[in-house]
Design an enzyme around this catalytic site. Structure first.
Site, PDB file in Angstrom:
ATOM      1  N   ASP A 187       0.835  -1.211   0.000  1.00  0.00           N
ATOM      2  CA  ASP A 187       0.000   0.000   0.000  1.00  0.00           C
ATOM      3  C   ASP A 187       0.860   1.247   0.000  1.00  0.00           C
ATOM      4  O   ASP A 187       2.033   1.183   0.287  1.00  0.00           O
ATOM      5  CB  ASP A 187      -0.742   0.143   1.318  1.00  0.00           C
TER       6      ASP A 187
ATOM      7  N   MET B 213      -7.448   8.010  10.215  1.00  0.00           N
ATOM      8  CA  MET B 213      -8.060   8.609   9.030  1.00  0.00           C
ATOM      9  C   MET B 213      -8.914   9.822   9.400  1.00  0.00           C
ATOM     10  O   MET B 213     -10.003  10.010   8.884  1.00  0.00           O
ATOM     11  CB  MET B 213      -8.924   7.571   8.292  1.00  0.00           C
TER      12      MET B 213
ATOM     13  N   LYS C  39      -4.199   2.726  -2.379  1.00  0.00           N
ATOM     14  CA  LYS C  39      -5.035   3.024  -1.225  1.00  0.00           C
ATOM     15  C   LYS C  39      -4.677   4.382  -0.690  1.00  0.00           C
ATOM     16  O   LYS C  39      -3.868   4.537   0.202  1.00  0.00           O
ATOM     17  CB  LYS C  39      -4.864   1.980  -0.100  1.00  0.00           C
TER      18      LYS C  39
END
Ligand code: SAH
Length: 464
Positions: free
Chosen positions: A248, A383, A270
């Site tokens: 990723d 996030m 991603k």
């Protein structure tokens, strides 16, 4: 070569240790592990040493040393802080032609203790001939990291089949080729992953002449938050043996560097809201590559089971009967907290910690805000950069004090780490004033003040 390395079978043999303190205890432990019967002579003997001696079926002599103590002993250790006494023991032993070791006096020794990596029955001994024992110990530490702790079980597995394989292949070349395949292929993989029964089954198949079994396998590996030093030994080992690597954006280049040089590398992206390769395609790719017999490394930032969709990937593998192993990694919360000087729990400030996704699908509605405002808990938002203003606002709206300390950590554990601290009320504004780069992590709770209290500064981690 000053000393010839030999491995000494001491099982059931009597060994004399002169001395009753800490050093005598350390040597005696090793001797007892090797099955020696201990005879310890000293005016005073530590309790732990006493127990060890009695446990070995040996004898304790609470008095000064006499030459007759050497009678019947196959090895002599002098471990006192009395130099003339140590020299006496050494010369008595040498006169009788019995091997002797005097702790910290190489000149008086006929044998020395190496630094040992014990993966019994596999044992590695490293020695500097007494000249630089610290160096030998450092080399041992390196070997410890290279050689998985389950290697002993692999040697044990080989031992159980040794005679049979010898009968099957009288030619030494053939036999060597057989064992090289075992130790470098799927059989060793299974054993080292702790699947001893499966390893044994495959070895039986191989011994019975079954066609070479070469199934692919997937390693779902957590690469930690960024600093390569935070990889686990197992992660590093699998990274160095995989044929193909799917990684990723979160995996730091310095970590990718550590994968096998000639491994094929596949970027599966991603980025927030921009999935370079959709998840179902990644799943499918893993299955396809493994079916081609490849050892596939699925390398993920942090821990694969924490906001990593690792569960979905292995579900797919399981559905196709593809073997896999999962290696945990240090998750961003642990890594960032440690490198920013913010303990996630603390007796006085927080009795629990929650890891929460700050990726707000429907604006504000999808987080249980009411549960998040209780006292004495630390909240960690993954996030959470884009949603930061909403997160702070909702927490305040639902009752968490506006002056609750909060921190945002950018690219934690890497050389680009930056930490912004403030309160729920002012953190979003502070962050907006700076150019912040993903990935970032948000920590909310009283524990954030500990960073100030501990006078933490960037780079502190690398100074300690
Ligand atoms: N499986 C990962 C998390 C994947 S979700 C883990 O266990 O860490 C991606 C989020 O992780 C990012 O948006 C960010 O919030 C967080 N993250 C990962 N690495 C980080 C780092 N080095 N510094 C700050 N946050 C990080």
């Amino acid at each position: 070569m000053e000393f010839l390395p030999l491995f000494h079978n001491l099982r059931g043999s009597r060994v004399l240790v002169v001395g009753g303190g800490e050093i005598a205890l350390r040597k005696s432990r090793l001797l007892a592990d090797a099955g020696a019967v201990l005879r310890v002579v000293a005016p005073q003997i530590e309790d732990q040493l006493r127990e060890l001696v009695l446990g070995s079926g040996g004898d304790l002599m609470l008095r000064g040393y006499q030459e007759a103590d050497l009678d019947g002993c196959v090895l002599i250790i002098a471990a006192t802080d009395d130099e003339p006494l140590n020299a006496q023991v050494s010369s008595d032993a040498k006169r009788r032609c019995v091997p002797v070791n005097v702790v910290d006096a190489p000149a008086l020794c006929s044998v020395i203790f190496p630094a040992i990596v014990d993966r019994s029955p596999l044992v590695i001994a490293v020695s500097s001939g007494g000249d630089a024992p610290v160096l030998a110990r450092l080399i041992r530490a390196k070997l410890e990291t290279w050689i998985p702790s389950t290697y002993g079980q692999l040697a044990g597995l080989a031992a159980r089949f040794r005679a049979q394989v010898k009968g099957l292949y009288p030619d030494v070349q053939q036999r060597r080729a057989f064992w090289e395949e075992v130790f470098q292929g799927p059989i060793a993989d299974r054993q080292l992953a702790g699947q001893g029964d499966e390893a044994e089954r495959l070895l039986i198949e191989k011994v019975n002449g079954a066609p070479p079994y070469a199934p692919g396998e997937v390693y779902l590996v957590g690469a930690g938050p960024g600093d390569p030093d935070l990889l686990t030994f197992r992660a590093l080992r699998l990274m160095q043996q995989a044929d193909v690597v799917l990684y990723d954006r979160l995996v730091a280049p310095a970590i990718l560097e550590l994968c096998r040089r000639d491994a094929e590398r596949v970027y599966v992206g991603k980025r927030r809201a921009e999935h370079a390769v959709p998840q179902d395609q990644i799943n499918q790719q893993l299955v396809d590559l493994a079916k081609q017999g490849k050892r596939v490394l699925r390398l993920k930032g942090g821990d694969p089971f924490i906001f990593g969709r690792g569960g979905e990937e292995i579900e797919e593998l399981a559905a196709h009967g593809i073997p896999f192993q999962v290696v945990p990694g240090i998750t961003a919360a642990s890594g960032c907290a440690a490198y920013a000087g913010i303990p996630l729990t603390h007796r006085d400030y927080a009795q629990s910690v929650r890891f929460i996704t700050g990726h707000l699908k429907n604006g504000t509605s999808d987080l249980p805000w009411q549960d998040l405002v209780g006292p004495s808990q630390t909240l960690v938002f993954y996030m959470g950069l884009i949603g930061l203003p909403i997160i702070c606002q909702q927490l305040i709206l639902h009752g968490r004090a506006a002056d609750t300390p909060a921190a945002l950590i950018q690219q934690g554990t890497t050389s680009n780490q930056r930490v912004f601290t403030g309160t729920l009320a002012d953190l979003p504004r502070m962050v907006a004033e700076h150019e912040v780069h993903a990935p970032t992590l948000v920590i909310v709770g009283e524990v954030v003040v500990l960073r100030e209290k501990l006078k933490w500064f960037e780079g502190a981690q690398s100074q300690v």
